[in-house]
Scaffold this motif. Sequence first.
Motif, short mmCIF file in Angstrom:
data_model
loop_
_atom_site.label_atom_id
_atom_site.label_comp_id
_atom_site.label_asym_id
_atom_site.label_seq_id
_atom_site.Cartn_x
_atom_site.Cartn_y
_atom_site.Cartn_z
N ILE A 33 53.10 -36.04 -8.77
CA ILE A 33 52.55 -35.77 -7.57
C ILE A 33 50.92 -36.65 -7.38
N GLY A 34 50.53 -36.79 -8.49
CA GLY A 34 49.28 -37.68 -8.43
C GLY A 34 47.87 -36.88 -8.40
N ASP A 35 48.12 -35.41 -8.36
CA ASP A 35 47.08 -34.59 -8.51
C ASP A 35 46.69 -33.74 -9.62
N GLY A 36 47.52 -34.36 -10.98
CA GLY A 36 47.27 -33.64 -11.95
C GLY A 36 48.44 -32.54 -12.31
N TYR A 49 57.02 -33.70 -20.99
CA TYR A 49 56.06 -32.95 -20.36
C TYR A 49 54.71 -33.69 -19.92
N ILE A 50 54.67 -34.14 -18.83
CA ILE A 50 53.46 -35.13 -18.69
C ILE A 50 52.54 -34.78 -17.40
N TYR A 51 51.18 -35.03 -18.06
CA TYR A 51 50.10 -34.72 -16.96
C TYR A 51 49.57 -36.07 -16.46
N SER A 52 49.57 -36.28 -15.19
CA SER A 52 48.78 -37.54 -14.61
C SER A 52 48.29 -37.36 -13.44
N PHE A 58 47.18 -38.89 -18.61
CA PHE A 58 46.37 -38.45 -19.88
C PHE A 58 46.95 -37.29 -20.63
N SER A 59 48.17 -36.97 -20.46
CA SER A 59 48.64 -36.20 -21.81
C SER A 59 50.40 -36.37 -21.58
#
Length: 138
Positions: A33-36, A49-52, A58-59
Amino acid sequence: MLANINEIQKHVDEIILRAGFPKHSVNLCSAPIGDGTPYISFENNAYNYIYSERGYEFSRKITHSLNTLLYWIMSEFAYKIACQYELDHRVEGRDGRRIVFPKFIEIMANMNPAWELEARNEIQNILAEAPYDDSLYL
């Protein structure tokens, strides 16, 4: 064969209901989504399982196990609930994690009794690196 995003969402909804929370308390994403907000991608026959945020990853956690993926998803939710619980039951002069961590473990155990030990181990690892320190809150 990997479960698709709809099948994973169904599992998440069942776990949420079993723990006494409203259905759709967690809505999964399969694209950034672009908001973390974390999202799930299916690469190399594994769950990612990705955080961006704003295009910067970043994860990333990778597993072949649906149970592990569900644990990651639900632990994030449980931690948010436990933090809100601590805010509502704050004890001045005490490390808030003294309330957050037991509540987190309780919620994880309610979602899946098999997750209780994993949650306890996770908390023990955190406390080994950063023990409770009530002096920070005086």
